[in-house]
Design a protein around this motif. Structure first.
Motif, PDB file in Angstrom:
ATOM      1  N   VAL A 111       0.841  -1.192   0.000  1.00 33.56           N
ATOM      2  CA  VAL A 111       0.000   0.000   0.000  1.00 33.56           C
ATOM      3  C   VAL A 111       0.877   1.244   0.000  1.00 33.56           C
ATOM      4  N   VAL A 142      -7.310   0.679  -1.952  1.00 29.61           N
ATOM      5  CA  VAL A 142      -7.176  -0.470  -1.063  1.00 29.61           C
ATOM      6  C   VAL A 142      -8.557  -0.975  -0.677  1.00 29.61           C
ATOM      7  N   ILE A 159     -10.393  -3.247   1.999  1.00 26.51           N
ATOM      8  CA  ILE A 159     -10.120  -3.820   3.316  1.00 26.51           C
ATOM      9  C   ILE A 159     -11.375  -4.468   3.890  1.00 26.51           C
ATOM     10  N   LEU A 189      -2.274   1.626   7.184  1.00 23.39           N
ATOM     11  CA  LEU A 189      -2.219   0.818   5.963  1.00 23.39           C
ATOM     12  C   LEU A 189      -0.935   0.992   5.164  1.00 23.39           C
ATOM     13  N   HIS A 204       1.897  -1.812   4.077  1.00 18.10           N
ATOM     14  CA  HIS A 204       1.448  -3.188   4.272  1.00 18.10           C
ATOM     15  C   HIS A 204       1.043  -3.829   2.945  1.00 18.10           C
ATOM     16  N   GLU A 212      -1.176  -7.110   0.660  1.00 15.55           N
ATOM     17  CA  GLU A 212      -2.415  -7.889   0.612  1.00 15.55           C
ATOM     18  C   GLU A 212      -2.310  -9.061   1.582  1.00 15.55           C
ATOM     19  N   ILE A 250      -6.217  -6.417   4.776  1.00 16.40           N
ATOM     20  CA  ILE A 250      -6.087  -5.867   3.424  1.00 16.40           C
ATOM     21  C   ILE A 250      -6.415  -6.972   2.425  1.00 16.40           C
ATOM     22  N   VAL A 263      -4.883  -4.555  -3.195  1.00 19.39           N
ATOM     23  CA  VAL A 263      -4.201  -3.275  -3.419  1.00 19.39           C
ATOM     24  C   VAL A 263      -4.196  -3.040  -4.921  1.00 19.39           C
TER      25      VAL A 263
END
Length: 167
Positions: free
Chosen positions: A83, A89, A91, A127, A130, A132, A150, A153
């Motif tokens: 990210v 993103v 989530i 986020l 970070h 997936e 997540i 992305v």
């Protein structure tokens, strides 16, 4: 407060300043002159409205210039699987059992109602960086936080259509 801006943000802010100085300023000065010519200024609504709009434009110019002077330029590039700025993103919010989609942006573009989350917000900070599948703790304050996962992305190359927020 030092705003974090991308090179694209800086270019858009400079373009807005130039437009306000070269186009709007001239139009607003003319509007004030025109309204002034209508007579008694104490009861002249057009004059007061034109003057107020002219002052609002000048305030916006000063605000944007100050922002550029104190800004920190940040890169909007990130690794392919993590990210970063301008990424979308998806989530999963564990507490709500809901899936939400956000785009991570600089603070001048943030608009949570439009799905644009600032890198300065709790969820934006959590986020960034970070990948997936990561389970991330979003710290809201000293007493409260929540977990999100997540799911996806999506890299975004363009900032077209984004607006610099007005104050």
């Amino acid at each position: 407060m030092r705003e974090k801006l991308t090179k694209s943000d800086v270019e858009k802010i400079q373009a807005e300043i130039e437009h306000r100085k070269l186009v709007e300023r001239k139009e607003l000065i003319e509007a004030v002159k025109e309204a002034r010519s209508h007579g008694d200024l104490s009861e002249n609504f057009e004059y007061h409205a034109a003057k107020k709009e002219k002052n609002r434009n000048e305030s916006r110019i000063r605000y944007l210039e100050r922002m550029l002077k104190t800004a920190v330029i940040v890169e909007d590039h990130s690794k392919a699987d993590e990210v970063g700025l301008n990424n979308t993103v998806e989530i999963y919010c564990e507490d709500d059992d809901e899936v939400e989609t956000y785009r991570i942006v600089t603070s001048v573009r943030g608009s949570s109602l439009n799905g644009l989350v600032s890198i300065e917000s709790p969820i934006g900070k959590a986020l960034l960086g970070h990948k997936e599948g990561d389970r991330v703790y979003v710290k809201v304050n000293d007493e409260y936080g929540y977990y999100v996962v997540i799911r996806k992305v999506i890299k975004t190359d363009s900032e077209e259509g984004d607006q610099i927020r007005s104050f």
